[in-house]
Each structure stands twice: as C-alpha cells, then as structure tokens.
Design a protein around this motif. Structure first.
Motif, short mmCIF file in Angstrom:
data_model
loop_
_atom_site.label_atom_id
_atom_site.label_comp_id
_atom_site.label_asym_id
_atom_site.label_seq_id
_atom_site.Cartn_x
_atom_site.Cartn_y
_atom_site.Cartn_z
N LEU B 98 1.32 -0.86 0.41
CA LEU B 98 0.21 -0.09 0.40
C LEU B 98 1.55 1.44 -0.02
N SER B 99 2.18 0.49 0.58
CA SER B 99 3.18 2.32 0.56
C SER B 99 3.20 2.97 -0.98
N PHE B 100 2.85 1.93 -1.96
CA PHE B 100 3.85 2.39 -3.23
C PHE B 100 2.77 2.44 -4.34
N VAL B 101 1.50 2.36 -3.97
CA VAL B 101 0.69 2.16 -5.03
C VAL B 101 0.01 3.56 -5.05
N SER B 102 -0.81 4.51 -6.08
CA SER B 102 -1.84 5.66 -5.96
C SER B 102 -2.44 5.74 -4.87
#
Ligand SMILES: Cc1cc2nc3c(=O)[nH]c(=O)nc-3n(C[C@H](O)[C@H](O)[C@H](O)COP(=O)(O)OP(=O)(O)OC[C@H]3O[C@@H](n4cnc5c(N)ncnc54)[C@H](O)[C@@H]3O)c2cc1C
Lengths: 523, 205
Positions: B98-102
């Motif tokens: 989740l830290s890297f998604v839009s």
C-alpha cells in the motif's frame, strides 16, 4: 554507411537536475506501442527520446518472486480495480511495459475485426494488406512461432484433448519466444531472455540506433499553441519511494507520440487543460477483455505453474453467435489453459479457513482454464479520472456481456469435466462448486455482477479511439489527435473495440503504421 | 516523524485524505448503527503507533493494521501445516504494498478496512470486526462477498483477495501446498522499494 551512435537508458539516479531535452520525436511510454514506434523511427535515422514512468529492470534484477516481480513490473502492483471494485486492471509500469510480464501469445488481428473497424468506425490504412509486412517483420524479430509439443504442459494437453473431444476448434498459439526453458515465470518477467518482450527486442534495437530512453520519468503536461505541441513537462520519479519528485524535465520535439497504454493514454489527455471539451470522445468506447476462470481438482498432477501458459488456444468461440432473431446463442471469448503461481491462484479461491487449506494443500493437482471475453461493441465502458488523476474504469457489464460470461463459465466447466476434473470451483464470490457435469446447470442461477466473478482485465483498448472526426473519435487514421498537427497516439487506446484476440501483435503492427505517419510529418 | 527524501514530497502531502473521508462517509450511510466519533478513520494518523507486530507502519494506521490482521487470521487455514497469518507476514506485506500504490488505491483500501471494522452491528454482531471470534469473522466476510450491495462486495472481496494473494505468495506457505518454489529456487533480489520500506520500518533489508 557508418554505424549509428548508440543511445542509452537513463534512470532516476542519472536524473538529478532540472534539464531540457531536445529530440525530433518524444514518445511517452515504452510498451509494445511506444517501443515499436521508437525502434522504427530510430532505425530510420530519427532522433528519438522515450519517457517511461516505471523503472528499468534488466534481467539481472529478476528473481521470479511472485510478489517481488509484481512490484517491479506491474502498474500499481496489480491492485487497481474498476470503479465498482469488481475487476482487477493489469498493465505494465517499467521499461518494456506490459510485454515484460505478458504471456507472449502473438495473434494477428482477425480480418473480421479489421473489417469491422473500417466499416463501422471509418478506420482506413489498417487493413490486413497494410499490416502484413509489419507482422512478417515482427514475426522474425520476435521469433513468433506456434507452440510445439514440448511446450504443452499437462493443462494445455488436457485443453487440447477436451477441445478435440467436444469438437471445438483450437490451435497451438503463436508464441514470441526463443530458447524457452519452461520456467513458467512469464508473468514474473523472463530472466532467461527467452520471452521476446520489448525489453529484449525493440528497446535495445531502438537504443542501438540512437534512441534515448528515460526510465523513472512521468510525462505530465503538454504545452501547445494552434494545434502544435511545442514541449512536454515531465518529472523524475524517485524510484525507492515511487513518488514523483520536484526534478522537472522539459522535452522539446517536433512530434510527440502518446503510447502510455490502454489504461493511461486517455487519462493523460484528459488531464491536459481544455482537451476533454475539445475531444468529447476521450475516455469513451473503452473495453478490457474481462477474464473469467474456473479451477478444477484432478486425480493427476497438473502443475499449473510450469512451462508456457497458453500453448494451445480454443478459438472456436472467439466471436459471439446469434440466432436468426438476433438472440445470443454462445461464444464471444478465447478459451485457454490458465497459468498462475500460488499467490494469484490462492487469491482467486472463494473459500477461506480450512476449506481454503484443503484446496490449496492439493495445489499440484489443481488445474484451470481462463477465457477473455470479446467485449460487446455496444456495451463498452468508459475511462474517467480518479481524484488523484489516475484512471477510473466504469464498466457496465451489460446483458450481453453477462450472457457471454455465463456461457464461458459453462463451457470451461464442460471441458474440464470432459478431461477428468473431479470437482470444479468457479472463481467468484459465490464460491460455486460443481461436483459433476449435472451441476453445470447451476451456472444458470449464478448472478453475474461486479465483484461477483473474480475477474482481471489484462487487455485494455479504446479511450482514444480512431475514427473520422472529433465527434466520433480522438485520433484520425494517421494516429493524429484531432485538431493537432504533431500529436499522435500509438497504443491499444486507438482501437475502436477490443481485438477479440490478445492485442500485442495488433498494437505493434499499428505502431508501424503510426511510425510511417510520424516520419511523413518530420519530412 | 515522517521521513522525507530530498526532492520527494512526504506521504502526508500525497495522501488524498479528503477522498477517503468522503468514501467512508458514503459507506457510513450503509452502517446505521451508532459508531459515533470512534469511526473517525480520517483522523487517525497513519504513523501514530506501531503495527501488531511492533514495527512502524507506513501506510496503515495501527487500527487498520489490526483489522487487516483479523481478516488474515480468519482467512488463513489453521490445519494441514499452514503457517499463521502473522508468520506469513500478511499485514506487513499489505502495509508495504500500500505504501507504493497511487493515493486513490491506498485511500480506498484504508477506508475499506475502516468500514469493515465497524460493520458487524449491521449484520447483528456486537462489537467491532477485530473483536469478533474467528468463525463470526469468516461468516461476516462471506456475507459481504456475496452481499447485494456493490460497495460491500467490493470491500469484502478486495480485502480478502489481497490477503490470500500475500499469504500464498509467502514462502512459508509453500511446503503445505506442494509448491516447489520459483524455478531454480533463486533467492529474492530486493529492489529499491523493498529496501526503502525496510529502512523506514526498522527491518533489516
Ligand atoms: C498478465 C498479462 C498477460 C498478457 N499476455 C498477453 C499475451 O500473451 N499476448 C498479448 O498479445 N497480450 C498480452 N497481454 C496484453 C499486452 O501485454 C498489452 O496489451 C501490451 O503489452 C500493451 O502495450 P502498450 O504499449 O499498449 O501499453 P503498456 O505495455 O502498458 O505500456 C505503456 C507504458 O507507458 C508507461 N506510462 C504510462 N503513463 C506514463 C506517463 N505519464 N509518462 C511516462 N510513461 C507512462 C507505463 O508505465 C507503461 O510502461 C497481457 C497482459 C497482461 C497484464
């Protein structure tokens, strides 16, 4: 003639300062569409830059880890769903785009589809005769050939046997591969350079002919005047955090080509000031080949995760069939053997706890089929913008689409029981299990709705469709955006409908045509 | 304090909390039971407390992490030599991914966990999701997945799918499934983002 000076691939670590980059052609996106076009233009002696939002991951960074490679190669780590939350939207985000994790099925566009695009949507210059030279060349470049016997894993053998038994037409699927080691990791990126993705074909060829590829660079804002794009503003992406940095790049070029892929090209244009009203068809006529899956438990080992995914394809049902009164009868999809590693397979199991454990503890004996449906032309969806400017897919799952999905689930069940499946599980929230062919009728009661079936959509098409004028389309048949002189689109977003087969070969052939128009523009 | 990389905006600047709040408010309309002020998902800082495993979180709040872990415990098999959800690091991987998604995806999934946590009364259960026993959690998830309400189906379905994805992709589950591992059994090659997450959550890369 002297050898061309090679270009190079730049990454975020090379791009630490604001700068202006000049070239003849600026291409946004490095997938099948962008890389093919860049290769064509670079080989013709043009100065090309390619911008790619994702990272550059050469094979030395591959490890075949399901989650690790999904993070490196897949846009938003395959976690983007349609607006109704029901369908996972899959695409690439790396140098080479989705081709780096694709299955390498390489179908030429069926004649009937090219004819439909010409007759109904007014597409010109993209008939079979115009595309054939491109396909011939790409067939050689990507070593495309039908899958031979040794590349049929057990599930593909069963699929073929089942199709023969049921009288369904099918063939070995043309594959873009060279020296495949049967690792089964196509979706994790092929570390053996066997799968002929853009990363190992058109990208290095473009670079060898001088193209400069900028990985970790997000194209953001076009600057134009009187129908002529003068520059593009972009930002460097800080790859470790995947956040857009404040390092700005400006690209000045004579021609700009948008090839950001079916999910991203239309949203890119929608974000440009005033373009949505100038181009009312932006985002419209969007299809994505939703896929439906059925898993089966067999008495023998199937081992779904090794060898190539789709060695054999059932093409019998490619086009939907209707009776004389126009009522739907059957078909409207391609039927294949499924190939997924344990994470993805486990995620598609609609049970939980110990029942989930019972299925998954028999993993080697789980087989499965998958079908991508040919989205009906009158029930297509639409791309809009989410609040953060990323794509939001609104897809209606209309009555014909539902009928097609129901039919393919029934046919998948019929085939799998015919070749020995003991029981079947439809990949959908209702956890429908079938214990014998007599249960197939239960599929008639299955509600087909968003979030009901577990579906993924790997083949986006449309949103910047090609046609006659801005009233019915976004680009003309020269791939030019209506109202612009030097702005082109070269990816699956120009297709008026989905292709009815896997799209990569169509995308690449269309890019040959687009490259020719860009060349003419450059003079 | 949230760390900031030179030239890179902080998480808080990028997170579209407004969107998450609006979605939760919309979702709340479906939850007539009085959840009052405690349902202030948007008011949680994503970095207020460590996760259930004691390590800092980057995307989830501690409360969201507890809900996610409660889902994972309900979904993961307990018999047949399967590891627990904690052993398979499901909550941790969820926070990492989740830290890297839009932002829109992150917000939707965080909001989904908030709705899930406070939904049980709608289905006749007393207490929040993470406080229910395992079979009640399973029953509720199944009800959500086949709900007539599209939003509830989306919440139940997406959270469950992701949990199962991260669980069965974890090497600790493979012995119980008979999966022989990636071809050639290569070791993992961590990329910049995995290293970055590990550095920011105090794990050794
Ligand atoms: C799992 C899977 C399996 C598949 N298997 C097959 C198959 O066997 N055969 C087949 O024909 N097709 C297959 N496909 C589909 C096929 O891979 C794609 O249709 C095709 O590769 C798309 O090419 P493209 O150039 O249109 O887009 P993409 O490959 O998506 O490339 C677009 C690129 O643009 C970049 N980009 C987007 N926005 C920006 C921006 N603002 N600035 C800079 N860069 C940007 C993206 O990061 C991306 O890398 C598969 C797809 C998936 C997901």
């Amino acid at each position: 003639m002297s050898a061309p000076t090679p270009g190079r691939i730049y990454q975020w670590t090379d791009l630490t300062q604001m700068q202006t980059i000049r070239a003849e052609v600026c291409v946004i996106g490095s997938g099948c569409g962008g890389a093919t076009l860049a290769r064509q233009l670079a080989m013709a002696g043009h100065d090309v830059v390619v911008l790619e939002r994702g990272g550059y991951y050469p094979e030395s960074t591959f490890d075949q880890s399901e989650l690790g490679m999904n993070a490196k190669l897949s846009a938003d780590r395959s976690m983007r769903a349609s607006a109704d939350g029901g369908t996972l939207l899959l695409s690439g985000n790396n140098v080479g785009g989705a081709s780096v994790h694709y299955w390498a099925d390489s179908y030429r566009t069926p004649d009937d589809r090219l004819q439909l695009w010409a007759d109904r949507y007014g597409v010109t210059g993209h008939d079979a005769a115009a595309l054939a030279p491109a396909w011939d060349e790409i067939t050689a470049t990507l070593n495309v050939h039908p899958a031979t016997e040794e590349y049929h894993n057990r599930m593909n053998q069963l699929l073929r046997a089942g199709a023969e038994q049921l009288g369904w037409e099918g063939h070995p699927v043309p594959q873009a591969r060279k020296g495949c080691v049967k690792s089964g990791h196509c979706m994790q990126g092929c570390m053996y350079r066997a799968k002929q993705s853009q990363l190992v074909t058109h990208i290095p060829q473009a670079v060898a002919h001088g193209a400069r590829v900028y990985a970790d660079v997000e194209a953001r804002e076009l600057v134009w005047e009187g129908g002529k794009v003068k520059a593009l503003h972009a930002r460097v992406v800080h790859r470790p955090s995947n956040r857009v940095s404040d390092i700005a790049l400006t690209i000045e070029a004579k021609a700009f080509v948008l090839a950001a892929g079916g999910y991203y090209s239309a949203p890119f244009l929608m974000r440009q000031d005033g373009l949505q009203s100038q181009l009312p068809m932006l985002g419209k006529q969007f299809g994505m080949n939703p896929t439906a899956m059925v898993h089966g438990l067999y008495d023998e080992d199937i081992v779904l995760w090794r060898n190539i995914p789709a060695a054999f394809g059932v093409e019998h049902f490619r086009l939907a069939k209707f009776d004389e009164a126009g009522a739907y009868v059957e078909g409207g999809y391609l039927l294949m053997a499924n190939q997924i590693q344990p994470g993805l397979l486990g995620s598609m199991m609609p049970v939980m706890g110990d029942e989930l454990g019972q299925w998954m503890s028999q993993l080697p004996r789980i087989g499965g089929t998958i079908a991508w449906i040919d989205d009906p032309a009158d029930e297509l969806g639409e791309l809009r913008l989410a609040k953060d400017g990323t794509p939001k897919v609104h897809y209606p799952y209309g009555p014909l689409t539902q009928a097609i999905l129901r039919d393919t689930i029934k046919k998948q069940a019929q085939l799998q029981f015919a070749v020995g499946a003991r029981k079947l599980m439809v990949a959908g929230a209702d956890a429908l299990q079938l214990n014998s062919p007599a249960d197939i009728d239960k599929i008639d009661q299955l509600e087909i709705r968003a979030g009901g079936l577990f579906m993924a959509a790997p083949h986006p098409a449309g949103g910047c469709v090609m046609g006659r004028s801005a009233k019915d389309s976004v680009t003309d048949s020269s791939h030019r955006v209506h109202g612009f002189d030097n702005l082109f689109v070269a990816d699956s977003s120009v297709f008026p409908t989905p292709v009815s087969v896997d799209p990569s070969f169509t995308i690449m052939a269309f890019s040959y045509v687009a490259a020719e128009h860009v060349r003419q523009h450059l003079g | 304090m949230e760390q900031q990389t030179a030239g890179v905006p902080a998480f808080s600047e990028l997170d579209g909390w407004g969107l998450a709040r609006r979605r939760v408010v919309r979702a709340l309309a479906l939850v007539p039971t009085a959840v009052g002020g405690s349902f202030a998902l948007g008011a949680c800082s994503a970095h207020d407390a460590p996760g259930p495993d004691g390590r800092p979180l980057l995307a989830l709040s501690a409360a969201q992490a507890r809900t996610l872990e409660a889902v994972a415990e309900a979904v993961a098999p307990t018999a047949g030599g399967f590891p627990s959800a904690r052993e398979a690091e499901v909550m941790r991987r969820f926070d990492e991914e989740l830290s890297f998604v839009s932002p829109s995806i992150r917000d939707d999934l965080k909001a989904a966990l908030g709705v899930l946590e406070y939904l049980p009364p709608l289905y006749g259960h007393f207490g929040r999701f993470s406080h229910l026993d395992r079979s009640a959690r399973q029953a509720l998830l199944q009800q959500m997945c086949s709900s007539r309400v599209e939003l509830l189906r989306a919440i139940g379905g997406n959270v469950k799918i992701l949990v199962q994805f991260f669980y069965f992709a974890h090497p600790k589950t493979w012995a119980a499934t008979g999966y022989d591992g990636p071809f050639g059994r290569l070791p993992e090659r961590m990329d910049d983002q995995r290293r970055w997450y590990a550095e920011h959550t105090g794990a050794s890369a």
